[in-house]
Write a protein that holds these residues in place. Structure first.
Motif, PDB file in Angstrom:
ATOM      1  N   VAL A   3       0.191  -1.054   0.409  1.00 16.02           N
ATOM      2  CA  VAL A   3      -0.174   0.208  -0.186  1.00 16.02           C
ATOM      3  C   VAL A   3       0.787   1.230  -0.034  1.00 16.02           C
ATOM      4  N   LYS A   4       2.312   1.128   0.507  1.00 18.87           N
ATOM      5  CA  LYS A   4       2.961   2.881   0.827  1.00 18.87           C
ATOM      6  C   LYS A   4       3.178   2.134  -0.472  1.00 18.87           C
ATOM      7  N   GLN A   5       3.593   1.394  -1.403  1.00 20.02           N
ATOM      8  CA  GLN A   5       4.610   1.462  -1.990  1.00 20.02           C
ATOM      9  C   GLN A   5       4.004   2.282  -3.679  1.00 20.02           C
ATOM     10  N   LEU A   6       2.585   1.835  -3.296  1.00 21.75           N
ATOM     11  CA  LEU A   6       1.352   2.427  -4.663  1.00 21.75           C
ATOM     12  C   LEU A   6       0.934   3.847  -4.038  1.00 21.75           C
ATOM     13  N   LYS A   7       1.347   4.164  -3.340  1.00 18.58           N
ATOM     14  CA  LYS A   7       1.230   5.938  -2.884  1.00 18.58           C
ATOM     15  C   LYS A   7      -0.435   6.081  -2.594  1.00 18.58           C
ATOM     16  N   LEU A   8      -0.714   4.834  -1.681  1.00 12.77           N
ATOM     17  CA  LEU A   8      -2.030   5.133  -1.072  1.00 12.77           C
ATOM     18  C   LEU A   8      -2.681   5.075   0.100  1.00 12.77           C
ATOM     19  N   ILE A   9      -1.340   5.494   1.156  1.00 14.47           N
ATOM     20  CA  ILE A   9      -1.715   5.963   2.218  1.00 14.47           C
ATOM     21  C   ILE A   9      -2.613   7.503   2.470  1.00 14.47           C
ATOM     22  N   ASP A  10      -3.398   6.997   2.973  1.00 16.99           N
ATOM     23  CA  ASP A  10      -3.580   7.766   3.730  1.00 16.99           C
ATOM     24  C   ASP A  10      -4.568   8.195   2.340  1.00 16.99           C
ATOM     25  N   SER A  11      -5.421   7.566   2.180  1.00 17.97           N
ATOM     26  CA  SER A  11      -6.007   7.349   0.093  1.00 17.97           C
ATOM     27  C   SER A  11      -7.308   6.273   0.882  1.00 17.97           C
ATOM     28  N   MET A  12      -9.230   6.310   0.341  1.00 16.74           N
ATOM     29  CA  MET A  12      -9.289   6.358   0.413  1.00 16.74           C
ATOM     30  C   MET A  12      -9.545   4.357  -0.306  1.00 16.74           C
ATOM     31  N   TRP A  13      -8.939   4.539  -1.022  1.00 19.48           N
ATOM     32  CA  TRP A  13      -9.048   3.122  -1.898  1.00 19.48           C
ATOM     33  C   TRP A  13      -7.524   2.489  -0.932  1.00 19.48           C
ATOM     34  N   SER A  14      -6.977   2.304  -0.769  1.00 15.61           N
ATOM     35  CA  SER A  14      -6.160   2.159   0.527  1.00 15.61           C
ATOM     36  C   SER A  14      -6.585   0.489   1.361  1.00 15.61           C
ATOM     37  N   VAL A  15      -8.449   1.609   1.453  1.00 13.48           N
ATOM     38  CA  VAL A  15      -9.054   0.572   2.934  1.00 13.48           C
ATOM     39  C   VAL A  15     -10.084  -0.137   1.976  1.00 13.48           C
ATOM     40  N   ILE A  16     -10.317   0.781   0.502  1.00 16.95           N
ATOM     41  CA  ILE A  16     -11.438  -0.097  -0.427  1.00 16.95           C
ATOM     42  C   ILE A  16     -10.840  -1.667  -1.096  1.00 16.95           C
ATOM     43  N   LEU A  17      -9.600  -1.299  -1.860  1.00 10.57           N
ATOM     44  CA  LEU A  17      -8.457  -2.043  -2.632  1.00 10.57           C
ATOM     45  C   LEU A  17      -8.012  -3.767  -2.268  1.00 10.57           C
ATOM     46  N   VAL A  18      -7.449  -2.972  -1.024  1.00  6.38           N
ATOM     47  CA  VAL A  18      -7.260  -4.304   0.494  1.00  6.38           C
ATOM     48  C   VAL A  18      -8.556  -5.270   0.695  1.00  6.38           C
ATOM     49  N   GLY A  19      -8.300  -6.773   0.605  1.00  8.45           N
ATOM     50  CA  GLY A  19      -9.227  -7.082   0.255  1.00  8.45           C
ATOM     51  C   GLY A  19     -10.319  -6.935  -0.297  1.00  8.45           C
ATOM     52  N   ALA A  20     -10.087  -6.588  -1.583  1.00  7.81           N
ATOM     53  CA  ALA A  20     -11.220  -6.944  -2.684  1.00  7.81           C
ATOM     54  C   ALA A  20     -11.470  -8.279  -2.825  1.00  7.81           C
ATOM     55  N   VAL A  21     -11.033  -9.157  -2.469  1.00  9.40           N
ATOM     56  CA  VAL A  21     -12.494 -10.673  -2.327  1.00  9.40           C
ATOM     57  C   VAL A  21     -11.497 -11.774  -1.582  1.00  9.40           C
ATOM     58  N   ASN A  22     -13.019 -12.060  -0.228  1.00  9.55           N
ATOM     59  CA  ASN A  22     -12.637 -13.155   0.191  1.00  9.55           C
ATOM     60  C   ASN A  22     -12.706 -14.673  -0.257  1.00  9.55           C
ATOM     61  N   VAL A  23     -11.775 -14.962  -0.743  1.00  9.60           N
ATOM     62  CA  VAL A  23     -12.292 -16.483  -0.478  1.00  9.60           C
ATOM     63  C   VAL A  23     -13.129 -17.236  -0.015  1.00  9.60           C
ATOM     64  N   TYR A  24     -13.588 -16.852   0.730  1.00  8.60           N
ATOM     65  CA  TYR A  24     -14.283 -17.768   1.769  1.00  8.60           C
ATOM     66  C   TYR A  24     -16.081 -17.545   1.242  1.00  8.60           C
ATOM     67  N   TYR A  25     -15.806 -15.903   0.772  1.00  9.80           N
ATOM     68  CA  TYR A  25     -17.722 -15.816   0.188  1.00  9.80           C
ATOM     69  C   TYR A  25     -17.664 -15.851  -1.469  1.00  9.80           C
TER      70      TYR A  25
END
Length: 294
Positions: free
Chosen positions: A130-152
């Motif tokens: 997330v830091k390398q992609l420069k998404l810190i302090d961006s709402m996309w960091s929370v949106i994109l992290v965990g985009a897929v739950n394998v159980y679901y």
């Protein structure tokens, strides 16, 4: 010809009583929480146990909560993250579930997702990415992290497998692409499973506080759950609720901490509860409504 009255066996009555007790164990604490959120300082001292009606009701607790300048922006941030995050979750999960059921190489995809579920890389590699992609302090960091739950994904895969192969083959004969089949056939027939998974994702997005507190550093980008956690868990009254904005009000003496805490929790819980009535209509419908029989 007379129609006889419907009789209930002892087992059915016992089962109904059991489920009623389960409903009460969930509903009574929620109603009690809402009642305490409307109680004044004097009324809060008079409420004992699971009181279902506020004593000396007042809106002062909610006025104090919304007096903080961060409450409404954080509420809006929660809505944005929940809506966009759930949409991203559903889109990726749907395409992945379709891939592991209909596309060539589905065994490879299935193995890949199982490995990802069993061997989670952990928090530090995730943070570095997330830091390398420069998404810190961006709402996309929370949106994109965990985009897929394998159980679901596996749950949704079972719903997609129920779609008759005859419909898929008919669409292919007519020249439909995989995306057209997914959005025109699979999604309408699997809407029960999609609604279920959407609720799971939406609740998880709405209640997310750990990663939001980790990646969203600016006060105006924080989420409602982070603020509520600071207040309820850490007892950060002045910074969170905005007591400094109300010190000149004489009614501040009528504020009770427990009632104020209940009001803050209700503000955080109420929006997601309002979604349930709109999603429940999908649960009562059959997965193959409008489809054809094999």
């Amino acid at each position: 010809m007379t129609v006889g009255k419907k009789r209930f066996s002892f087992g059915q009555v016992l089962l109904n009583v059991f489920f009623l007790l389960i409903v009460l164990t969930v509903a009574v604490p929620v109603i009690n929480l809402a009642a305490r959120s409307f109680a004044s300082a004097k009324g809060a001292l008079q409420m004992h146990g699971f009181s279902l009606w506020p004593s000396d009701p007042t809106l002062l607790n909610y006025q104090v909560v919304f007096s903080n300048r961060l409450i409404l922006p954080s509420l809006w941030n929660n809505i944005v993250i929940t809506v966009l995050g759930t949409a991203v979750n559903l889109l990726i999960t749907l395409m992945a579930a379709y891939a592991v059921t209909r596309l060539v190489g589905k065994k490879f995809f299935m193995g890949f997702f199982i490995v990802m579920m069993l061997f989670n890389p952990g928090l530090m590699p995730e943070y570095l990415v997330v830091k390398q992609l420069k998404l810190i302090d961006s709402m996309w960091s929370v949106i994109l992290v965990g985009a897929v739950n394998v159980y679901y994904l596996f749950i949704l895969r079972r719903f997609i497998e129920e779609v008759p192969e005859s419909l898929i083959e008919a669409a292919r004969i007519d020249g439909a692409s995989h995306l057209r089949i997914l959005f025109s056939i699979v999604i309408p027939l699997a809407k029960t499973g999609i609604a279920t998974i959407a609720m799971f994702y939406a609740v998880a997005r709405w209640n997310e506080y750990f990663k939001a507190g980790l990646y969203l550093l600016s006060p105006d980008k924080t989420t409602l759950q982070v603020l509520i956690r600071k207040f309820v868990v850490q007892g950060d009254i002045t910074d969170l609720i905005g007591f400094s904005n109300m010190m000149n009000k004489t009614e501040l003496a009528n504020v009770n901490y427990n009632s104020l805490k209940s009001a803050a929790i209700v503000v955080g819980v109420a929006p997601i509860l309002l979604i349930y009535p709109f999603a429940l209509k999908f649960y009562a419908k059959d997965v193959m409504e409008g489809g054809v029989k094999e």
